[in-house]
Scaffold this motif. Structure first.
Motif, short mmCIF file in Angstrom:
data_model
loop_
_atom_site.label_atom_id
_atom_site.label_comp_id
_atom_site.label_asym_id
_atom_site.label_seq_id
_atom_site.Cartn_x
_atom_site.Cartn_y
_atom_site.Cartn_z
N ALA A 123 6.58 1.82 -12.82
CA ALA A 123 5.73 1.31 -13.39
C ALA A 123 4.57 2.40 -13.86
N PHE A 124 4.17 2.82 -12.77
CA PHE A 124 2.88 3.82 -12.97
C PHE A 124 3.55 5.09 -13.61
N GLN A 125 4.83 5.50 -13.75
CA GLN A 125 5.45 6.53 -14.59
C GLN A 125 5.36 6.42 -15.80
N ALA A 126 5.87 5.09 -16.25
CA ALA A 126 6.02 4.67 -17.67
C ALA A 126 4.63 4.45 -18.29
N MET A 127 3.66 3.98 -17.79
CA MET A 127 2.37 3.92 -18.07
C MET A 127 1.58 5.15 -18.33
N ILE A 179 0.80 -0.90 0.03
CA ILE A 179 0.04 0.08 -0.10
C ILE A 179 1.03 1.29 -0.03
N GLN A 180 1.86 1.32 0.69
CA GLN A 180 2.87 2.43 0.71
C GLN A 180 3.53 2.65 -0.63
N GLN A 181 3.92 1.78 -1.29
CA GLN A 181 4.42 1.87 -2.69
C GLN A 181 3.42 2.19 -3.81
N ALA A 182 2.19 1.68 -3.63
CA ALA A 182 1.05 2.16 -4.47
C ALA A 182 0.65 3.56 -4.25
N LYS A 183 0.72 3.89 -3.06
CA LYS A 183 0.61 5.53 -2.74
C LYS A 183 1.57 6.30 -3.43
N ARG A 184 2.90 5.79 -3.45
CA ARG A 184 4.07 6.76 -3.77
C ARG A 184 3.89 6.55 -5.49
N ALA A 185 3.37 5.48 -5.84
CA ALA A 185 3.33 5.23 -7.68
C ALA A 185 1.99 6.22 -8.18
N THR A 186 1.11 6.26 -7.17
CA THR A 186 -0.03 7.10 -7.74
C THR A 186 0.39 8.60 -7.81
N GLY A 188 2.88 -8.25 -14.11
CA GLY A 188 2.80 -8.39 -12.79
C GLY A 188 4.03 -7.78 -12.09
N LEU A 189 4.22 -7.34 -10.87
CA LEU A 189 5.25 -7.01 -10.21
C LEU A 189 5.69 -7.75 -8.87
N GLU A 190 6.75 -8.43 -8.86
CA GLU A 190 6.80 -9.14 -7.53
C GLU A 190 7.29 -8.05 -6.47
N ASP A 191 8.19 -7.15 -6.67
CA ASP A 191 8.63 -6.11 -5.64
C ASP A 191 7.83 -4.94 -5.77
N PRO A 192 6.98 -4.57 -4.59
CA PRO A 192 6.32 -3.35 -4.72
C PRO A 192 7.25 -2.08 -4.96
N ALA A 193 8.40 -2.31 -4.77
CA ALA A 193 9.28 -0.73 -5.03
C ALA A 193 9.33 -0.83 -6.51
#
Length: 430
Positions: free
Chosen positions: A217-221, A65-72, A207-212
């Motif tokens: 990935a979000f930036q690239a998409m 959840i922490q990395q999902a927030k960062r990615a967003t 799929g991404l094994e490592d949340p980091a």
């Protein structure tokens, strides 16, 4: 010239057929280049919805959840000024994170800061119902006139809190309305679900094994979506009277069968959706069945073009010539053979993993062995490495393998979700 569409198409085929032969296969490579591919200067108007899984499992571990927030937050910062956006939290239901009420707002320094603050306060709890998330995204996009409508869907688990037919119903309603890239994080997502979303909505799945890895990935998409310059592009195929289009498939950068998505333009012309384009290159396999002609005759087997909003972007011809010269008619086109093998590779992986899940060891071993053989022959090293996580390779060239007794669930799902990714023929090959 600046501002002019820069689409180029090339055809690879063996146009010579032996007497009586009906099937013509061609690989059409389309390359779009240049910063602006449209007649009118400036980027396409865009809208983006980010769907973040906030189910309880996103806290196991907390890094998800922490990395999902960062990615967003990274994705929000990647949006151009003026791009309409919204953030949705997904659990067993879908709810707005930003803006607070259903709707979308233009990206600006102020709205970005507000959105990131709202995302930072997210808490994970509840279940997973991906269809509900997509349904909300569809409603949000419906209010937007944007030329490119792009969504990101992130989940860490199985779609447990709705029936498969409910998800399918929502996907049917969303098809053609927006593009969606789906991503799994951690070890419990389901490849078939991610691929179904991406396939229906003309996006990508992984799929991404490592949340980091999520922020990159979000930036690239998001950057890819912001870089689209031509919207609603269709591959248009004309075929002569009496001909049958056997199939139309995208075969690079991933396998996607477009045959069933044909929209009739006329009795002999059909359009196949390809979504929006930026500066990129894609390959398509077009297969046509013709009425055989006498030796020495030549026939236009297909005219393949790309069109957008009634504008012709590029066009190439697929030919057929009947000959009694065996050397000409038996020559195997390298591109056609390569992509036929890549499509078989994807199917072998998916069928093999399905058989493995069903406990059919014999079929699973045969299919996955064939996949190892095809991956080795085509030089698809990434796929070969993934397959080695689910089988012990005894002899790769002959496809001799043994199923591993213990396989992490994520290994099988990664192999599945990436099965459709393809590589091109190496130019150094003979």
């Amino acid at each position: 010239m600046s501002g002019q569409p820069e689409f180029v198409a090339e055809v690879d085929q063996n146009e010579y057929l032996p007497a009586g032969r009906r099937i013509v296969d061609a690989i059409v490579t389309v390359t779009a280049s240049g910063a602006d591919l449209r007649r009118n200067a400036g980027p396409l108007s865009a809208a983006q919805v980010i769907m973040i899984d906030t189910s309880g499992s996103m806290t196991m571990p907390q890094s998800k959840i922490q990395q999902a927030k960062r990615a967003t937050a990274v994705a929000i910062d990647t949006l151009r000024d003026g791009v309409a956006f919204a953030v949705v939290a997904g659990s067993a239901h879908a709810r707005m994170v930003y803006p607070p009420q259903p709707g979308m707002v233009p990206a600006s320094p102020q709205t970005r800061a507000q959105a990131k603050a709202a995302v930072a306060g997210l808490r994970a709890d509840g279940g997973t119902a991906i269809g509900a998330w997509l349904n909300l995204a569809n409603h949000l996009f419906a209010s937007q006139p944007a030329e490119v409508k792009h969504a990101i869907l992130l989940t860490d688990g199985q779609n447990q809190h709705e029936r498969p037919e409910d998800l399918q119903r929502v996907l049917d309603a969303c098809e053609g309305r927006f593009i969606c890239d789906s991503r799994g994080v951690g070890a419990d997502w389901v490849a078939d679900e991610l691929r179904k979303v991406a396939s229906t909505l003309l996006g990508t799945a992984d799929g991404l094994e490592d949340p980091a890895d999520l922020p990159a990935a979000f930036q690239a998409m998001t950057a890819s979506a912001m870089g689209k310059s031509v919207a609603d592009v269709a591959l248009r195929v004309w075929s002569p009277a009496g001909a049958t289009i056997r199939f139309v498939k995208q075969v690079f950068p991933q396998v996607e069968d477009l045959t069933g998505r044909r929209t009739e333009v006329s009795a002999r012309i059909g359009d196949y959706p390809t979504g929006a384009w930026g500066a990129e290159s894609r390959d398509y396999h077009v297969s046509v069945e013709l009425e055989p002609q006498p030796v020495g005759e030549e026939l236009l087997a297909a005219r393949v073009s790309l069109v957008s909003a009634g504008q012709l972007l590029t066009e190439r011809l697929v030919l057929a010539r009947w000959t009694d010269d065996e050397e000409l008619s038996t020559r195997i086109n390298r591109q056609v053979a390569h992509y036929t093998g890549q499509a078989e590779l994807a199917a072998a992986i998916q069928d093999g993993l399905k058989a493995r899940d069903a406990g059919d060891v014999e079929t699973a071993t045969a299919k996955l062995g064939r996949a190892v053989q095809l991956a080795t022959e085509s030089g698809h090293t990434d796929t070969a490495k993934l397959l080695a996580r689910v089988v012990d390779v005894v002899d790769a060239p002959t496809g001799t393998v043994r199923l591993k007794k213990q396989v992490a669930g994520v290994d099988a799902e990664l192999t599945n979700v990436r099965s459709v990714k393809t590589i091109r023929v190496k130019k150094t090959q003979a």
